[in-house]
Motif scaffolding. Sequence first.
Motif, PDB file in Angstrom:
ATOM      1  N   GLU A  22       0.835  -1.205   0.000  1.00 23.50           N
ATOM      2  CA  GLU A  22       0.000   0.000   0.000  1.00 23.50           C
ATOM      3  C   GLU A  22       0.870   1.255   0.000  1.00 23.50           C
ATOM      4  O   GLU A  22       0.606   2.226  -0.731  1.00 23.50           O
ATOM      5  CB  GLU A  22      -0.909  -0.017   1.245  1.00 23.50           C
ATOM      6  CG  GLU A  22      -2.047   0.971   1.172  1.00 23.50           C
ATOM      7  CD  GLU A  22      -3.026   0.808   2.333  1.00 23.50           C
ATOM      8  OE1 GLU A  22      -3.383   1.836   2.927  1.00 23.50           O
ATOM      9  OE2 GLU A  22      -3.413  -0.337   2.650  1.00 23.50           O
ATOM     10  N   LEU A  23       1.926   1.225   0.804  1.00 28.00           N
ATOM     11  CA  LEU A  23       2.843   2.358   0.870  1.00 28.00           C
ATOM     12  C   LEU A  23       3.549   2.562  -0.475  1.00 28.00           C
ATOM     13  O   LEU A  23       3.665   3.698  -0.964  1.00 28.00           O
ATOM     14  CB  LEU A  23       3.889   2.129   1.969  1.00 28.00           C
ATOM     15  CG  LEU A  23       4.994   3.189   2.093  1.00 28.00           C
ATOM     16  CD1 LEU A  23       4.401   4.562   2.373  1.00 28.00           C
ATOM     17  CD2 LEU A  23       5.977   2.797   3.191  1.00 28.00           C
ATOM     18  N   PRO A  46       1.753   5.934  -7.484  1.00 29.01           N
ATOM     19  CA  PRO A  46       0.345   5.701  -7.840  1.00 29.01           C
ATOM     20  C   PRO A  46       0.164   5.320  -9.308  1.00 29.01           C
ATOM     21  O   PRO A  46      -0.857   4.754  -9.682  1.00 29.01           O
ATOM     22  CB  PRO A  46      -0.330   7.042  -7.517  1.00 29.01           C
ATOM     23  CG  PRO A  46       0.773   8.057  -7.527  1.00 29.01           C
ATOM     24  CD  PRO A  46       1.990   7.325  -7.048  1.00 29.01           C
ATOM     25  N   LYS A  50      -0.970   1.707  -9.932  1.00 31.75           N
ATOM     26  CA  LYS A  50      -2.267   1.184  -9.485  1.00 31.75           C
ATOM     27  C   LYS A  50      -3.130   0.684 -10.639  1.00 31.75           C
ATOM     28  O   LYS A  50      -3.862  -0.291 -10.498  1.00 31.75           O
ATOM     29  CB  LYS A  50      -3.028   2.261  -8.700  1.00 31.75           C
ATOM     30  CG  LYS A  50      -2.425   2.562  -7.330  1.00 31.75           C
ATOM     31  CD  LYS A  50      -3.222   3.626  -6.598  1.00 31.75           C
ATOM     32  CE  LYS A  50      -2.611   3.934  -5.234  1.00 31.75           C
ATOM     33  NZ  LYS A  50      -3.352   5.000  -4.520  1.00 31.75           N
ATOM     34  N   ASP A  64       1.355   4.258  -2.805  1.00 31.61           N
ATOM     35  CA  ASP A  64       1.197   5.677  -2.474  1.00 31.61           C
ATOM     36  C   ASP A  64       2.319   6.491  -3.111  1.00 31.61           C
ATOM     37  O   ASP A  64       2.105   7.605  -3.600  1.00 31.61           O
ATOM     38  CB  ASP A  64       1.218   5.885  -0.955  1.00 31.61           C
ATOM     39  CG  ASP A  64      -0.086   5.456  -0.294  1.00 31.61           C
ATOM     40  OD1 ASP A  64      -1.092   5.321  -1.014  1.00 31.61           O
ATOM     41  OD2 ASP A  64      -0.084   5.239   0.932  1.00 31.61           O
TER      42      ASP A  64
END
Length: 240
Positions: free
Chosen positions: A114-115, A121, A124, A118
């Motif tokens: 997840e980090l 991005p 994703k 971030d």
Amino acid sequence: MIKVKNLSAGYGKLQILFDVNARVEEKKITTVVGPNGSGKSTFLKTLFGLTKIYSGEINFKGKDITYIPPYKKARIGIAYLPQTNNVFVNLTVEENLKIAGYILDKNKLNDRIELSLDVFPELKEILHRKAGTLSGGQRQFLAMAMAIVRDADILMLDEPTAQLSPKLAEVIFNKIVEMRDNYGLTILLVEQNAKRALEISDNAYMFVSGRVAFEGTAEELLNHEKFKEYSLGITAVGES
């Protein structure tokens, strides 16, 4: 974080590095520049255990790691990203991220992925694409994201902007700054784009013919009257 003392190394009988002394400070960007063949990439490989060390010492957080094999160095918090072959091309982006954190427990792995997303991005929307289908810039994003997943303390990057457009190279440089400023990563950078790399760095080394020709702050090297000569490799080591 890393302290190198009187390090000499190379490949078999071919010596590339000669009596190198260097320090990589925690939570700072240290850049190594120099002409082609000066030993910059060999320096990173030596720190990670991929060359033959003839003499000298490598300390990481006060511990002697000179002769520790690469897989153990990866486990103690050192991430090395070579210029090429730094992702698994037959796996998807998501699979690459998962395999990067294979030694982490499930919750920690999910947190680190997840980090990493971030910070990057851009990944994703391409999580299910095979890494082999990605552009050069996307591959570099993925390789750097994998280092974040590993929960490394220090990230060693070998020519991360090589063969990228100036626009994409600038994005990579900005990401490196972000990883230092926002996530406390220590960065050791080898880069051909010396001027731009030094502009984002705290400390710098100039290698010429396998020896340290200059050490100091990045700003000092940028402003050095012989910087252009150093970059071309025509200044004798030891001159100031």
